[in-house]
Design a protein around this motif. Sequence first.
Motif: not given
Lengths: 341, 500, 338
Positions: A24-27, A272
């Motif tokens: 969930g933290r990856r972009t 981001r």
Amino acid sequence: MTETIQLGGAKETGFFPRLRTIIGRRTEGRGVILLLVILAVLAFTQPLVFTALPVTIGRIALIGIVALGLTAVILMGELDLSVASTLAASGVVVAIIPDLRIAIPAALLMGIVVGIINAFFIAIVGIASFIASLGMLFALSGLAFVLSNEVPVSIANQDAGLAFGQPLFGPVTPRILLFFLVFIAIQLFVTKVKAGREFFAVGGNRQAAYDSGIPVKRRIFTGFIISGFVSALAGVIYTLELTVATPTAGSTVLLASFAAAIIGGNYLKGGRGSIIGTLIGASSLGVLQVALFLSGVQVPVQNTLIGAILLIAVITDPSSLRAISARVRATLPDRTKVEAQ
Amino acid sequence: MAAVVEAKNITKAFGGVKAVDDVSVSVEAGEILAVVGENGAGKSTLMRILAGIETQDSGQVIVSGEVIPKSDAKASIDAGISLVHQELSLVPEMTVAENILLGSAPTTVGITRTRQMKQIAQAALEEIGVSVDLDERISKLSVALRQFVEIARAVARKPKVLILDEPTASLTPAETDYLLSMLQRLADRGMSIVYISHRIPEVFRLCDTVTILRDGKQISVLDVAKTTPQQVIDQMVGRELKKDLESKRSSSPGHVVLKAVGIRAEGVNDISLEVRAGEIIGLGGLVGAGRTELVRAIIGADPRKLGKVTLTVNGKTKVISSFESAVKAGVGYVPEERRTDGLALTMTVAENITLPNRKELSASGFQLARKIRTFADDLSKRVGLRPPEIDREAGQYSGGNQQKIVIAKWLGRRPALIVLDEPTRGVDVGAKAEIHRLVKELADNGTAVLVVSSDLPELLELADTIHVVRDGTITGTLSQEEADEKRVMSLAAGEQVENA
Amino acid sequence: MDKKTTLTQQMAVAQEPEKAIVERKTGALSWVAQNGIFIFLAVLILVASFAVNGFASLENLTSILNRAAPIGIVAVGMTYVVISGNYLDLSVVAQVATAGVIFLAVGNEYGLFVAALAAFAASLVYGIVNGVAVGYFKANAVIVTLATTYIGLGLLRFFSGGSIFFGNPDGPMEQFGQAKLGPIPASTFVLLAITIVLSILLTRTNFGFLVKSFGVNEKATRLAGVNTDRVIVGAFLVTAFAATLAGFVFAAYSNTAVSTMSQGFDFRALAAIIIGGTSVFGGRGSVLRTLLGVMFVSVLNNILVLVGISFGYQQLALGIIILLAVTLDVLSRKLGEK
């Protein structure tokens, strides 16, 4: 221990919740999905791509190198449109100076100077980055024409150029090697080096960065110098490989490099994104281009496709999706109960 | 004992108005100093100068005997001044650990030492007694938790003095309680604390000394133990607080104009309310309680998840499904942020007034220049714009006048419902009275009025009925006769306050 | 007015006069940023008339006008996008070429009317795609129009095979392209007409007012009950229609069209707009000034050609002029704030 307060947001334990948090933290989500879709489709329609690995990696390097430098700038919420003509101008510089030992450093130095001028207008004068770098794009393409007398220039040392196109070991040509070196350098810079990590703060909340004592202007200079240097390096590679420099080189570089960065999940407003994302974005485009080429699709159609992918990528950016869904939601609900599905 | 931090004769003016006027404060080790004052008294500006973010026109900041260079955030941090901002200043896409060490991460030859960074962050969080995953992104955390991360960041810098600007604005009573005892602990260990608040009970619970600012000037410095809340409030306001009974309206509300049922939105949890013609409904509560979100969801300025809103004008009922449809149906909206949302500052008064009234002031799409002039001229005089020069840029006017322009914009449409969000924030006393009178006039002429205000006297003066909002729900409804500051505050804070 | 209003007014008068207004200094710099174009253009023309051989000939002036028309039509249209605060529309390059090719390729086969329908249909698509992506999806205009440029050019090259199209000799296109009133080419009248129309649209209508207002403050415009997304689509549509008209004029002048015909139109149009005094930050600007900017860019180009300075230097000069003009704008704003 004195008294504490629990406000939620504590660390998840257990393998799967942990994994879910990490993902969930990856972009890079969209880039990965696009790459997987392309690979899956190609596995059936154009399996040749997988055997033509050296070609594919070469293509990825070609598309990706400028995109990597560009990403450093995008992370800060800025744009550098001048990359395309920096590439062309540095390529011409390499060709017009006979001695490569002088030509290559001169071309790279030019990239750094371009970055400094861009950053001067953006950080010191206060011009929006797109417009400053647009002026630069225009001026530099003029410079490329001036330096080359408006005709393609061959490099003096043809042998060096031809040697440059040959693999060093395995399928690895100097281009591919340099691409990976640039990738590793910038990746390490923005994930390990303090100054590089602060790019995210400059892009994510500039006021907070100022207030915390981060030298924002110096970071902007660093970012544009990286971007200028890397595009100049790309120009050097182009010219050496082709043994000739054309002032119009890199006309589709702008499209491909922005597409790679944006597909890779780099948020245009800054703060981001990741260098790995750009690598994945460039890989998707590289594989796609090779496949289209192998299938005999014409270049204009390839550009159309990449343009379409860029358009879709930019309107499916999280903030764009928020904007459109807010609009849809603002008009729809006129009910007080959740309706049955 | 010698002062740890001293600010001497600080003065700062914005465009001719002195925000801070010759103010001096000093704190000793372990002392907790309160700085209080009304909105716009200059508290935040003073603190931003201390932190080196704002540049003072004159005066010095001295830490342990050394003068800190002007407007150098880094130097101030290094000297030991740490500010916890009023507006959250975290980077949403970075992790908790990175935010705590923003700009001051430990490095070896420029390379961040991640493990040590996490250790420092963890230590800071432990020092304030908050547990949170260090690798979580700030954007995923609750507002309260962000506030604590922000405090952890300030604490991680090992400051000599910790400045907190309205830290409890977005906290629940339990969290506030925790924060206050935590600050007390830090002070016991010798840290100096400057605490900015307009919540007097907190000041009396926590602080040793209180400095009172009014209109940028330092009114007095009092020993908290030797004063009373009433004294502090009197000095803050500089006038006696009384209900202005003469200005009471005798309201005789008409039919229901606005009917909102089951509104759910970001920060709003199933609220229904009605506003009648000629009635002023007030929405009270703490900052962050969900009032702005509620009114914006009602009129469609922000998306709502669920809910039905209708507006009845001249016997016809229309459904409000978007902000455009709301305006079309007869809603006027005076937003909270006048300078960014309410006005186009570099456009003229006439142009700003034309914006919502453009259809009435044009024929088949072409603007009627003469009609626009008389229209704008009329309205600017009606709202008491001074001077009523419609060709001036809106940004040239003072705050109170700007707000009158925003009201004038909507007055021209003779709205069936007008929604005002903090209508007099940052407005001087004179303009405030005029705006109040305008709002009452509107109601007397049959407009339904919905007012959000954090200014209790204002709410009590204007509203016929007050709904108090907390955590996105209405916790109580008070009629004009029942309402007083204490009742509203206790409903807003969710604390049971005994009736005196 | 009723009694209560008078009461308010009396109150207003009775109170202490507050510091109600901050007088704004309009410095020399901001005057130059907005009105400098008049001086720059005058000086340029004066110097050229005396110092540059061949400038002041009728033939040369006609040729300047001929070259100025297509770029000018693009620029006055694109002024709308710039004023709305959305920077620029790079895809005008693709739009002009698409229109040019359609007018000749379709026009030769089916006549001018059908060609015009087809060309304007294409511009409708451009305007809507760009406008929806930027307006409704809030995507960055530079990136969106970069993407649509390549989509458009790719499609054009695919369908046209990259070949050059020639108009029928003495066909309606060629006739229009060569038509003159005295020494003034017909295309100049098209440029003037569209400038007047777009100027009236910008300064006299609600639509133009909203474009400007959006450029000044998007939120305040939306919170006045305006469907701002639609305004943005409108601004991109105006630009697209103008670009199509430019394609027509351009193709008619040379009676040829090819997918690369309009290279550099995006920058030159932007240069003209910025030099004309329209702010790249949106909200401030005028179509008439853009026209002056176009004349400046065209005259400058002409002079450089006449004195034998190469294309590269022209490009370099325009890039530097863009940077200087924007610097002037920024500095004048900064000083204005103080």
